[in-house]
Scaffold this active site. Structure first.
Site, PDB file in Angstrom:
ATOM      1  CD  GLU A  70       1.263   3.350  -2.407  1.00  0.00           C
ATOM      2  OE1 GLU A  70       2.007   2.402  -2.689  1.00  0.00           O
ATOM      3  OE2 GLU A  70       0.801   3.519  -1.262  1.00  0.00           O
TER       4      GLU A  70
ATOM      5  CG  ASP B 130       6.228   0.703  -2.446  1.00  0.00           C
ATOM      6  OD1 ASP B 130       6.812   0.222  -1.456  1.00  0.00           O
ATOM      7  OD2 ASP B 130       5.385   1.613  -2.357  1.00  0.00           O
TER       8      ASP B 130
ATOM      9  CG  ASP C 153       1.996   4.633   2.281  1.00  0.00           C
ATOM     10  OD1 ASP C 153       2.587   4.262   1.251  1.00  0.00           O
ATOM     11  OD2 ASP C 153       1.834   3.915   3.280  1.00  0.00           O
TER      12      ASP C 153
END
Length: 570
Positions: A355, A422, A326
């Site tokens: 990410e 997201d 992340d």
């Protein structure tokens, strides 16, 4: 010729080893010079002045600005010297590290040739072999399925079918995923990417207060082990989400700093501007501007050791198959280099997926990540489908640009996606058009890399931006009575069973509004044709593996077909 556009760089994405004695070499030219004839002039560097070999450098495609040439070159000696001979019409010259030469002096070539001085085995980015062989499925755990009805469910405050809020809980858990493993296997899924499972106050768990504890809302240690065992029994990998950019403000180490300020032994674990951390006014680094998510100081060796132990623990104790990272682009390169060593020592076949929403080349040179979540891919597909000015030729160029950003290994392992937890649901971004969603999925599942399906896409789940993209899975829409689901399952199964779709060399062309994505292996080609035009498109008389919006031997607008035929390509 436009010499200013010509570019090559040794030991980079323009020159990289894919095995101990196999090198990929690329050259970039201006798009308008794509008809040039390129010859690679190469040889063992210590004998290059007197002995060279020549081989044509094949054209592999254009992006919006440039043309690319590429060859996979077997090496007898891993100490390589090389230059390029460029010819277009009456113009010809040599291109080397020293620039452009009408006549090249090979006696003095040691001063100006490009070189790969030595291919060291430890520097080669070794691909994770199972990546690219099938399809990932991303699960937002609270909304996929509930399996444990004995747990304390007093935290659940929404009905499964309700529209979610940022703070609502629906009750999904690890046992629910385990109970749906037959479904996932039947669908053609080969890897799961689970959003965080660790102890947290939120429904998304990206604010972790205990990295060694599974959140009781999701289950127990035994529940995770059962999930992984059931997945592995079916040949399905399990990748967890690592949140190492930030933690929860309730993390004991951060709370120690809240109480003791600079006197806390954890003070330098975070980045605080003052004696004590304060939320109002906010005086410490955080994820975005969220006060409840203080940012780790990953330049601190103690923090590095703390987080690296966590990464190793879940691989060794639970046998997970990798980590998705992340907010990975906000963490120090030095930390990720150490992270890679720890993870690969624990399991060389564990994948590391960052990410990163943009070009992540500095992270993808074999010393940090294996791949990224390829959001640039989703943008290219969205633009192609929704913008009238972007035709099949535009898409071929856009996807060529993405391929040329990275090495072969990274392209094989990139997590290509349409949407995620997201983003808006892709269906919403397409204005609800299911035909557009199906052709987008066909491109996703045919393109090279590791495609990732966000849970519920197979039943055309809708949803706006977070939290609306995190609705409860509607299990009543699963089954053979739902033609959309059947088509998606058919494509997923082809991806899982057709070796050509997993390993085939990629070629992309466009003709009269039709986008053609071809994957080649020895003797076999599978070709995806997508009709992005306004007229019917005639299909060749070859085996059709799967189609949508096909009438007779013609492909209707918004239709696609997967064709298979034998070739002489080796």
């Amino acid at each position: 010729m436009n010499r200013a556009a010509i570019y090559h760089e040794p030991d980079s994405r323009y020159c990289f080893a894919i095995s101990d004695k196999m090198l990929v070499i690329r050259l970039r030219l201006a798009k308008e010079d794509k008809d040039a004839q390129i010859t690679l002039v190469y040889g063992m560097k210590y004998e290059y002045y007197k002995r060279q070999q020549r081989i044509p450098l094949p054209f592999v495609g254009c992006d919006h600005l440039h043309a690319y040439y590429e060859i996979c070159l077997p090496l007898e000696d891993v100490r390589l010297a090389y230059i390029f001979h460029v010819k277009q019409g009456e113009e010809e010259f040599y291109y080397s590290e020293g620039g452009f030469f009408d006549v090249y002096d090979f006696d003095l070539s040691y001063q100006t040739y490009f070189q790969m001085p030595y291919v060291n085995a430890v520097d080669i980015h070794r691909p994770v072999e199972w990546m690219g062989k099938g399809t990932f499925y991303q699960i937002f755990i609270d909304r996929f399925a509930r399996g444990d009805f004995e747990k304390d469910d007093s935290y659940i405050d929404m009905a499964w079918s309700d529209k979610p809020t940022p703070r609502s809980f629906a009750g999904g858990d690890l046992t629910g995923i385990t109970q749906k493993m037959d479904y996932l296997e039947d669908l053609g899924i080969t890897a799961l990417y689970l959003t965080p499972i660790f102890q947290s106050l939120s429904n998304h768990k990206y604010d972790i207060s205990d990295y060694y504890a599974i959140d009781p809302q999701f289950g127990t240690s035994m529940a995770l082990k059962e999930l992984i065992a059931e997945a592995h029994y079916r040949g399905i990998k399990v990748v967890l989400d690592a949140v190492f950019n930030h933690s929860s403000h309730l993390l004991p180490e951060f709370q120690d700093v809240v109480v003791h300020g600079r006197e806390s032994k954890y003070y330098d674990w975070f980045m605080i501007d003052g004696d004590y951390p304060t939320m109002k006014p906010l005086n410490y680094e955080t994820f975005a501007t969220v006060a409840e998510m203080p940012k780790w100081n990953t330049s601190n060796p103690e923090v590095q050791a703390y987080l690296l132990d966590i990464a190793k623990y879940w691989i060794e104790e639970y046998h997970i198959d990798g980590w998705r990272l992340d907010v990975s682009d906000e963490i120090s390169h030095e930390f990720w280099r150490q992270f890679r060593k720890v993870v690969k020592n624990a399991n060389p076949e564990a994948v590391i997926i960052g990410e990163n929403w943009h070009d992540a080349y500095p992270y993808l040179q074999g010393d940090q990540f294996d791949s990224i979540m390829n959001y640039a891919f989703s943008k290219a597909i969205l633009d192609y489908v929704t913008k009238k000015a972007y035709d099949g030729k535009w898409l071929a160029e856009a996807l060529t640009n993405l391929r040329m950003r990275n090495t072969w290994q990274v392209n094989q392992m990139n997590l290509n996606l349409l949407d995620s937890h997201d983003t808006h649901r892709f269906l919403n971004q397409l204005g609800g058009d299911r035909d557009d969603l199906l052709l987008s999925l066909a491109i996703l599942l045919t393109f090279e890399g590791s495609p990732c399906l966000y849970y519920g896409t197979e039943i055309a789940m809708a949803g706006g931006y977070d939290p609306d993209c995190r609705r409860g899975f509607d299990w009543e829409k699963v089954g053979t009575t739902n033609p959309f689901w059947v088509t998606v399952r058919d494509i997923l199964r082809l991806r899982k069973t057709e070796k050509c779709l997993q390993e085939g060399v990629t070629e992309m062309v466009a003709d009269n509004g039709v986008f053609m994505l071809k994957r080649h292996t020895a003797g076999v080609t599978i070709e995806l044709r997508v009709n992005g035009g306004n007229e019917n498109h005639p299909l060749p008389q070859v085996e059709c593996l799967l189609n949508h919006l096909k009438k007779g031997q013609e492909l209707l607008p918004k239709g696609f077909a997967l064709l298979k035929y034998e070739t002489e390509r080796s």
